[in-house]
Design a protein around this motif. Structure first.
Motif, PDB file in Angstrom:
ATOM      1  N   VAL A 228      47.726  21.834  24.923  1.00  0.00           N
ATOM      2  CA  VAL A 228      46.869  22.488  25.906  1.00  0.00           C
ATOM      3  C   VAL A 228      45.583  21.680  26.004  1.00  0.00           C
ATOM      4  N   GLY A 229      45.467  20.898  27.056  1.00  0.00           N
ATOM      5  CA  GLY A 229      44.299  20.044  27.194  1.00  0.00           C
ATOM      6  C   GLY A 229      43.046  20.792  27.569  1.00  0.00           C
ATOM      7  N   SER A 230      43.201  21.956  28.213  1.00  0.00           N
ATOM      8  CA  SER A 230      42.026  22.651  28.711  1.00  0.00           C
ATOM      9  C   SER A 230      42.249  24.153  28.793  1.00  0.00           C
ATOM     10  N   ILE A 231      41.172  24.893  28.563  1.00  0.00           N
ATOM     11  CA  ILE A 231      41.093  26.309  28.891  1.00  0.00           C
ATOM     12  C   ILE A 231      40.023  26.396  29.977  1.00  0.00           C
ATOM     13  N   ILE A 232      40.392  26.760  31.184  1.00  0.00           N
ATOM     14  CA  ILE A 232      39.478  26.731  32.317  1.00  0.00           C
ATOM     15  C   ILE A 232      39.148  28.145  32.786  1.00  0.00           C
ATOM     16  N   SER A 233      37.882  28.543  32.698  1.00  0.00           N
ATOM     17  CA  SER A 233      37.447  29.836  33.232  1.00  0.00           C
ATOM     18  C   SER A 233      37.134  29.680  34.716  1.00  0.00           C
ATOM     19  N   THR A 234      37.566  30.651  35.535  1.00  0.00           N
ATOM     20  CA  THR A 234      37.346  30.570  36.979  1.00  0.00           C
ATOM     21  C   THR A 234      36.508  31.734  37.509  1.00  0.00           C
ATOM     22  N   TYR A 235      36.105  32.646  36.628  1.00  0.00           N
ATOM     23  CA  TYR A 235      35.311  33.801  37.059  1.00  0.00           C
ATOM     24  C   TYR A 235      33.814  33.471  37.008  1.00  0.00           C
ATOM     25  N   LYS A 236      32.996  34.334  37.616  1.00  0.00           N
ATOM     26  CA  LYS A 236      31.546  34.199  37.567  1.00  0.00           C
ATOM     27  C   LYS A 236      30.982  35.258  36.617  1.00  0.00           C
ATOM     28  N   ALA A 237      30.283  34.809  35.594  1.00  0.00           N
ATOM     29  CA  ALA A 237      29.725  35.723  34.605  1.00  0.00           C
ATOM     30  C   ALA A 237      28.707  36.673  35.238  1.00  0.00           C
ATOM     31  N   GLU A 238      28.669  37.889  34.692  1.00  0.00           N
ATOM     32  CA  GLU A 238      27.710  38.942  35.085  1.00  0.00           C
ATOM     33  C   GLU A 238      27.919  39.459  36.505  1.00  0.00           C
ATOM     34  N   GLU A 239      29.065  39.120  37.109  1.00  0.00           N
ATOM     35  CA  GLU A 239      29.410  39.682  38.424  1.00  0.00           C
ATOM     36  C   GLU A 239      30.614  40.606  38.262  1.00  0.00           C
ATOM     37  N   PRO A 240      30.556  41.824  38.822  1.00  0.00           N
ATOM     38  CA  PRO A 240      31.650  42.789  38.651  1.00  0.00           C
ATOM     39  C   PRO A 240      32.999  42.220  39.096  1.00  0.00           C
ATOM     40  N   VAL A 241      34.043  42.578  38.348  1.00  0.00           N
ATOM     41  CA  VAL A 241      35.404  42.162  38.688  1.00  0.00           C
ATOM     42  C   VAL A 241      36.292  43.392  38.776  1.00  0.00           C
ATOM     43  N   LYS A 242      37.379  43.233  39.518  1.00  0.00           N
ATOM     44  CA  LYS A 242      38.374  44.286  39.597  1.00  0.00           C
ATOM     45  C   LYS A 242      39.575  43.913  38.730  1.00  0.00           C
ATOM     46  N   LYS A 243      40.242  44.914  38.250  1.00  0.00           N
ATOM     47  CA  LYS A 243      41.470  44.701  37.485  1.00  0.00           C
ATOM     48  C   LYS A 243      42.427  43.826  38.286  1.00  0.00           C
ATOM     49  N   GLY A 244      42.923  42.764  37.647  1.00  0.00           N
ATOM     50  CA  GLY A 244      43.824  41.835  38.320  1.00  0.00           C
ATOM     51  C   GLY A 244      43.139  40.603  38.872  1.00  0.00           C
ATOM     52  N   ASP A 245      41.796  40.605  38.937  1.00  0.00           N
ATOM     53  CA  ASP A 245      41.082  39.404  39.386  1.00  0.00           C
ATOM     54  C   ASP A 245      41.319  38.273  38.379  1.00  0.00           C
ATOM     55  N   GLU A 246      41.393  37.048  38.890  1.00  0.00           N
ATOM     56  CA  GLU A 246      41.645  35.911  38.011  1.00  0.00           C
ATOM     57  C   GLU A 246      40.463  35.646  37.086  1.00  0.00           C
ATOM     58  N   MET A 247      40.795  35.355  35.819  1.00  0.00           N
ATOM     59  CA  MET A 247      39.795  35.020  34.815  1.00  0.00           C
ATOM     60  C   MET A 247      39.792  33.525  34.512  1.00  0.00           C
ATOM     61  N   GLY A 248      40.987  32.900  34.528  1.00  0.00           N
ATOM     62  CA  GLY A 248      41.058  31.478  34.222  1.00  0.00           C
ATOM     63  C   GLY A 248      42.500  31.012  34.137  1.00  0.00           C
ATOM     64  N   TYR A 249      42.680  29.784  33.606  1.00  0.00           N
ATOM     65  CA  TYR A 249      44.036  29.256  33.442  1.00  0.00           C
ATOM     66  C   TYR A 249      44.078  28.238  32.314  1.00  0.00           C
ATOM     67  N   PHE A 250      45.302  28.007  31.826  1.00  0.00           N
ATOM     68  CA  PHE A 250      45.560  27.008  30.796  1.00  0.00           C
ATOM     69  C   PHE A 250      46.242  25.804  31.427  1.00  0.00           C
ATOM     70  N   ALA A 251      45.891  24.611  30.957  1.00  0.00           N
ATOM     71  CA  ALA A 251      46.657  23.424  31.309  1.00  0.00           C
ATOM     72  C   ALA A 251      47.908  23.395  30.431  1.00  0.00           C
ATOM     73  N   PHE A 252      48.673  22.286  30.468  1.00  0.00           N
ATOM     74  CA  PHE A 252      50.021  22.258  29.904  1.00  0.00           C
ATOM     75  C   PHE A 252      50.095  22.694  28.444  1.00  0.00           C
ATOM     76  N   GLY A 253      51.105  23.508  28.149  1.00  0.00           N
ATOM     77  CA  GLY A 253      51.410  23.918  26.781  1.00  0.00           C
ATOM     78  C   GLY A 253      51.492  25.426  26.640  1.00  0.00           C
ATOM     79  N   GLY A 254      51.916  25.880  25.483  1.00  0.00           N
ATOM     80  CA  GLY A 254      51.904  27.307  25.189  1.00  0.00           C
ATOM     81  C   GLY A 254      50.506  27.756  24.835  1.00  0.00           C
ATOM     82  N   SER A 255      50.203  29.025  25.043  1.00  0.00           N
ATOM     83  CA  SER A 255      48.848  29.516  24.845  1.00  0.00           C
ATOM     84  C   SER A 255      48.884  31.004  24.516  1.00  0.00           C
ATOM     85  N   THR A 256      47.714  31.578  24.261  1.00  0.00           N
ATOM     86  CA  THR A 256      47.640  32.987  23.876  1.00  0.00           C
ATOM     87  C   THR A 256      46.365  33.631  24.431  1.00  0.00           C
TER      88      THR A 256
END
Length: 292
Positions: A228-256
């Protein structure tokens, strides 16, 4: 050893066959592999190198065979196979909005195999009898560990064939993500069964706190792994989110993804608890209810 899990949709017991299964067994179950090869595999340079290869245009040649070998349903994806610019572009592909229903209650943050524990101590009984897992090591923050010492813990393991974007499990306001440097050990059960504490407390990871109106502060921690080369966050901190909104993604590999929730403010679905007590993971999809 075979990796067995419950398919929640069908209720059937299934077997997972991960890519490179033989190599994983050699690395974590063979003394020679553990001593000679594993120290190199867990280091950042190898995962970074392989991650860079997966970003190159010619890596698209691997997509077709990967999809066929692992039975990935590409009808759920926004783009067809021939439109990806690299293997990683395919690996953290986006899904069509209608591909995942966002159900009531607290939902799974992603697709993967889930374990649910009503207390932190139960994690130790599930995986290991040696070095005990502690939140102080995992979070690298004594004050935060004290805050969550009585929390319920949910662990979602993403295999290479799973959808690799992760989402918020509930409505709320997320904090900035805090990064913790570490290694790149596998999160496969072949590695976890004897090395749970080592993997989770030494791997690269980060966490954010999702403040909610009625469930308290939910801690969400993506954990990296081998390749896993990267853990990428895609959300904006301190801004309200709804359930199901994207938080981020992993590059290649297994993750948790690890979730910590006040156990007095959550009721985990009984089937998930029962399967975990029987030492079985449960396959769930993003948006599927896991607690209320």
């Amino acid at each position: 050893m075979k990796i067995k899990f419950i398919n929640r949709k069908t209720g059937e017991l299934e077997t997972e066959t991960p890519p490179g299964e033989g190599f994983l067994k050699f690395l974590y179950n063979n003394p020679f592999g553990r001593i000679t090869i594993l120290p190199m595999v867990k280091r950042k340079f190898l995962s970074t190198y392989y991650g860079n290869l997966m970003n190159k245009p010619n890596s698209t040649k691997k997509i077709d065979s990967f999809v066929k070998q692992l039975g990935i349903d590409m009808t759920e994806a926004v783009k067809p196979v021939n439109e990806y610019t690299s293997f990683n572009d395919f690996f953290y592909r986006k899904l069509k909005p209608e591909a995942r229903e966002i159900e009531n209650g607290i939902v799974s943050p992603g697709d993967g195999k889930l374990l649910a524990f009503e207390s932190i101590d139960a994690v130790h009984d599930f995986y290991i009898k040696g070095r005990k897992f502690t939140l102080k090591e995992f979070l690298a923050d004594n004050k935060l560990a004290e805050q969550y010492k009585n929390a319920a813990m949910i662990i979602l393991r993403l295999a290479p064939n799973d959808y690799h974007r992760y989402h918020f499990p509930y409505n709320g306001t997320p904090s900035e993500s805090k990064k913790i440097k570490g290694h790149y050990l596998s999160v496969s059960p072949y590695a976890l069964i004897k090395n749970f504490t080592k993997v989770f407390c030494e791997n690269k990871r980060e966490y954010c706190i999702l403040s909610t109106e009625d469930k308290g502060d939910i801690l969400l921690a993506p954990v990296g792994a081998t390749m896993v080369g990267s853990i990428i966050s895609t959300y904006k901190a301190e801004e309200p989110v709804k359930k199901g909104d994207e938080m981020g993604y992993f590059a290649f590999g297994g993750s948790t993804i690890v979730m910590l929730v006040d156990k007095n403010k959550i009721s985990i679905d009984k089937d998930l608890l029962e399967n975990t007590k029987n030492k079985l993971e449960t396959f769930v999809k993003m948006g599927e209810k896991i607690a209320e």
